[in-house]
Write a protein that holds these residues in place. Structure first.
Motif, short mmCIF file in Angstrom:
data_model
loop_
_atom_site.label_atom_id
_atom_site.label_comp_id
_atom_site.label_asym_id
_atom_site.label_seq_id
_atom_site.Cartn_x
_atom_site.Cartn_y
_atom_site.Cartn_z
N ALA A 191 6.52 8.54 -7.22
CA ALA A 191 6.75 8.36 -8.76
C ALA A 191 8.34 8.40 -8.97
N LEU A 192 8.64 7.24 -9.77
CA LEU A 192 9.87 7.00 -10.11
C LEU A 192 10.22 6.85 -11.48
N THR A 193 11.45 6.81 -12.16
CA THR A 193 11.89 6.66 -13.39
C THR A 193 12.48 5.34 -13.50
N ARG A 194 12.71 4.71 -12.51
CA ARG A 194 13.27 3.23 -12.33
C ARG A 194 12.90 2.63 -10.91
N ALA A 195 11.88 1.68 -11.02
CA ALA A 195 11.14 0.98 -9.99
C ALA A 195 11.53 -0.46 -9.94
N VAL A 196 11.66 -1.10 -9.00
CA VAL A 196 11.25 -2.70 -8.79
C VAL A 196 10.14 -3.20 -8.23
N LEU A 197 9.61 -4.10 -8.72
CA LEU A 197 8.68 -4.89 -8.00
C LEU A 197 8.88 -6.35 -7.62
N VAL A 198 9.03 -6.64 -6.57
CA VAL A 198 9.32 -7.88 -6.14
C VAL A 198 8.28 -8.77 -5.70
N GLY A 199 8.68 -10.09 -5.63
CA GLY A 199 7.69 -11.01 -5.29
C GLY A 199 6.70 -11.72 -6.11
N LEU A 200 6.93 -11.51 -7.30
CA LEU A 200 6.02 -11.91 -8.32
C LEU A 200 5.82 -13.40 -8.63
N GLY A 201 4.78 -13.83 -8.99
CA GLY A 201 4.53 -15.28 -9.28
C GLY A 201 3.88 -15.75 -10.34
N SER A 202 4.32 -16.84 -10.93
CA SER A 202 3.95 -17.38 -11.97
C SER A 202 3.50 -18.96 -11.93
N SER A 203 2.41 -19.53 -12.27
CA SER A 203 1.99 -20.89 -12.38
C SER A 203 2.50 -21.61 -13.75
N GLY A 204 3.26 -21.02 -14.48
CA GLY A 204 3.59 -21.83 -15.81
C GLY A 204 2.39 -21.98 -16.58
N GLY A 205 1.52 -21.01 -16.47
CA GLY A 205 0.19 -21.06 -17.36
C GLY A 205 -0.78 -21.86 -16.84
N ASP A 206 -0.77 -22.50 -15.66
CA ASP A 206 -1.84 -23.45 -15.12
C ASP A 206 -2.76 -22.73 -14.19
N LEU A 207 -3.73 -22.11 -14.37
CA LEU A 207 -4.56 -21.43 -13.57
C LEU A 207 -5.46 -22.06 -12.48
N SER A 208 -5.01 -23.19 -12.28
CA SER A 208 -5.85 -24.23 -11.21
C SER A 208 -4.93 -24.29 -9.99
N GLN A 209 -3.90 -23.46 -10.04
CA GLN A 209 -2.68 -23.65 -8.92
C GLN A 209 -1.81 -22.58 -9.14
N GLY A 210 -1.30 -22.30 -7.87
CA GLY A 210 -0.16 -21.24 -8.09
C GLY A 210 -0.51 -19.78 -8.04
N PHE A 211 0.18 -18.90 -8.74
CA PHE A 211 -0.29 -17.40 -8.89
C PHE A 211 0.00 -17.00 -10.16
N ARG A 212 -0.65 -15.77 -10.37
CA ARG A 212 -0.31 -15.03 -11.54
C ARG A 212 -0.19 -13.72 -11.18
N SER A 213 0.51 -13.01 -12.08
CA SER A 213 1.01 -11.28 -11.57
C SER A 213 0.37 -10.44 -12.66
N ASN A 214 -0.32 -9.45 -12.25
CA ASN A 214 -0.36 -8.18 -13.03
C ASN A 214 0.53 -7.01 -12.65
N VAL A 215 0.95 -6.07 -13.60
CA VAL A 215 1.61 -5.16 -13.63
C VAL A 215 0.68 -3.85 -13.92
N GLY A 216 0.86 -2.80 -13.35
CA GLY A 216 0.31 -1.48 -13.68
C GLY A 216 0.90 -0.22 -13.66
N VAL A 217 0.64 0.65 -14.36
CA VAL A 217 1.30 1.89 -14.32
C VAL A 217 0.55 3.12 -14.33
N TYR A 218 0.79 4.17 -13.61
CA TYR A 218 0.10 5.44 -13.61
C TYR A 218 1.14 6.58 -14.16
N ASN A 219 0.56 7.27 -15.12
CA ASN A 219 1.39 8.66 -15.46
C ASN A 219 0.78 9.69 -15.09
N PRO A 220 1.32 10.35 -13.92
CA PRO A 220 0.74 11.64 -13.17
C PRO A 220 1.12 12.92 -13.88
#
Length: 205
Positions: free
Chosen positions: A90-119
């Motif tokens: 658990a961190l106060t500053r973290a980095v998430l690498v390798g995210l992808g986005s298809s420019g809004g076109d869901l027929s190709q490429g990638f989309r990315s979700n980000v989640g957080v849990y407060n313990p």
């Protein structure tokens, strides 16, 4: 060798109703314990999602892995494995690498979700900021407020940040928070629906 007594708790998303009960089980030395559809069979929480906390005596260490997938067996499935994280992750500053986005076109490429849990036992303020491969900020920061033991996932983080037109396979997000939290990303192939899990890595002071 010690027998590990494990206590499991399901912390579901704030918009969902969970049984809010803990379950305990034992793992003898060199034993592997497997729960199919754990949110249902272990907690009785069908149709929910969130975080699972495991606590146990560290004199009997255990190794944990979970996997999400669809559709139901025996059909061929796609999904991702999620490794267990320790309290030190658990961190106060973290980095998430390798995210992808298809420019809004869901027929190709990638989309990315980000989640957080407060313990923690108090509310925490979290900010997710997207960056392109050169370090340039993308869109606007996404602010979140999580109550104690709350799990939250932002689907399509690029849209949430106002950067839905971004076309990239090499972006990253910085997650900062007022107290230590767990953060992660899932990057989903828009064509196959297969996904990968990315745990937040320490981004320094």
């Amino acid at each position: 060798l010690f027998v590990a007594t494990v206590t499991a708790r399901h912390r579901c998303f704030a918009s969902q109703i969970c049984a809010a009960t803990s379950q305990s089980f034992q793992v003898v030395p060199r034993q592997s314990v497997y729960f199919t559809d754990a949110l249902v069979t272990l907690f009785g929480d069908p149709g929910t999602a969130g975080a699972i906390e495991l606590s146990y005596d560290t004199s009997a260490p255990i190794t944990v892995l979970s996997r999400t997938y669809s559709p139901s067996l025996p059909a061929p499935t796609t999904g991702t494995s999620v490794p267990a994280l320790t309290s030190n992750d658990a961190l106060t500053r973290a980095v998430l690498v390798g995210l992808g986005s298809s420019g809004g076109d869901l027929s190709q490429g990638f989309r990315s979700n980000v989640g957080v849990y407060n313990p923690g036992s108090s509310a925490v303020s979290v900010t997710v900021t997207l960056h392109g491969s050169s370090g340039t900020a993308l869109g606007a920061p996404v602010p979140l407020t999580l109550t104690a033991n709350e799990a939250r996932q932002v689907n399509d983080i690029f849209s949430a940040a106002g950067a839905s037109s971004t076309l990239t396979r090499n972006a990253y997000a910085v997650v900062t928070s007022s107290a230590a939290v767990f953060s992660y990303a899932t990057v989903i192939d828009n064509q196959s629906a297969d996904s990968v899990f990315i745990a937040g890595a320490d981004d320094g002071p």
